[in-house]
Design a protein around this motif. Structure first.
Motif, short mmCIF file in Angstrom:
data_model
loop_
_atom_site.label_atom_id
_atom_site.label_comp_id
_atom_site.label_asym_id
_atom_site.label_seq_id
_atom_site.Cartn_x
_atom_site.Cartn_y
_atom_site.Cartn_z
N LEU A 151 0.86 -1.17 0.00
CA LEU A 151 0.00 0.00 0.00
C LEU A 151 0.90 1.23 0.00
N ILE A 152 0.80 2.04 -1.02
CA ILE A 152 1.63 3.23 -1.15
C ILE A 152 0.85 4.42 -0.59
N VAL A 174 -3.86 12.34 -2.04
CA VAL A 174 -5.04 11.73 -2.66
C VAL A 174 -4.79 10.24 -2.88
N ARG A 175 -5.88 9.47 -2.88
CA ARG A 175 -5.74 8.02 -3.06
C ARG A 175 -5.46 7.63 -4.52
N HIS A 176 -5.84 8.49 -5.45
CA HIS A 176 -5.73 8.14 -6.87
C HIS A 176 -5.07 9.27 -7.67
N GLU A 183 -14.51 0.06 -8.14
CA GLU A 183 -13.96 -1.30 -8.20
C GLU A 183 -12.51 -1.31 -7.70
N GLU A 184 -11.76 -0.28 -8.03
CA GLU A 184 -10.37 -0.20 -7.57
C GLU A 184 -10.31 -0.10 -6.05
N GLU A 185 -11.18 0.70 -5.47
CA GLU A 185 -11.18 0.83 -4.01
C GLU A 185 -11.65 -0.45 -3.33
N ARG A 186 -12.62 -1.16 -3.93
CA ARG A 186 -13.03 -2.46 -3.37
C ARG A 186 -11.85 -3.43 -3.37
N TYR A 193 -6.15 -0.01 4.54
CA TYR A 193 -6.64 0.84 3.45
C TYR A 193 -7.80 1.70 3.93
N ARG A 194 -8.66 1.15 4.80
CA ARG A 194 -9.78 1.94 5.33
C ARG A 194 -9.27 3.15 6.10
#
Length: 195
Positions: free
Chosen positions: A116-117, A125-127, A167-170, A180-181
């Motif tokens: 997990l980066i 930001v996550r993305h 879908e990527e976050e799932r 990740y949460r």
């Protein structure tokens, strides 16, 4: 050289930079084992829409000038803004690839020893890869003085983003769980402090 031609030239240089930033990571990624993937029809549609809107369709316009009927007068200030935004997009794009390293993939995949980066642009930001595509679309809208071609990048980005991000976050939640949460609670999706 007209202002419109300057904008088009800057756009072409940006696309060339995009290719040269991405290429070495694409080659390296082929050497890292894929543990699981979430390739789907919607992901293929999203990636195709982004490629069309941010590359193929505006590239066709730059080469042919079609559809000329949607052109409007180019402005020097707009080209300057577009150049700055596109340069920012390439900076974020490069930083994102560099931070991901061996974890990078063009599709939704988990690699062997995936981590997990959360540093570099991922601290904000996550993305950030989507952030770079959004910035490319905004830059394109300022650089190409054509209502259709200028906005094609934002449309392509939006299709990719909305078909893929959930879908990527799932996938990341399933892979990294509470870690990740907790990361999601500290960061926004693509715009620091806003969204």
């Amino acid at each position: 050289m007209s202002i419109a031609s300057v904008g088009q030239t800057i756009w072409v240089l940006g696309i060339v930079a995009w290719y040269f930033i991405r290429r070495p990571y694409e080659r390296r990624a082929k050497r890292v084992e894929i543990v699981s993937n979430r390739r789907s029809r919607s992901e293929t549609i999203g990636l195709s829409a982004a490629l069309l809107g941010l590359g193929i369709i505006p590239g066709f316009y730059v080469v042919t000038g079609i559809p000329e009927a949607a052109d409007y007068p180019a402005r020097a200030w707009a080209v300057a803004v577009g150049a700055i935004v596109f340069a920012a997009a390439m900076w974020v794009f490069r930083k994102t690839h560099k931070e991901l390293g061996r974890n990078w993939s063009i599709t939704l995949e988990i690699r062997d020893r995936h981590e997990l980066i959360s540093g570099g642009p991922y601290a904000l930001v996550r993305h950030p890869m989507y952030t770079s595509f959004m910035l490319m679309g905004v830059g394109q809208a300022f650089l190409l003085a054509n209502w259709i071609m200028g906005l094609a990048g934002l449309v392509g980005f939006a299709i990719l983003f909305f078909l893929r991000v959930d879908e990527e976050e799932r996938m990341m939640l399933e892979t990294f769980g509470p870690q990740y949460r907790a990361y999601m609670e500290k960061t926004k999706r693509i715009i620091p402090y806003l969204y």
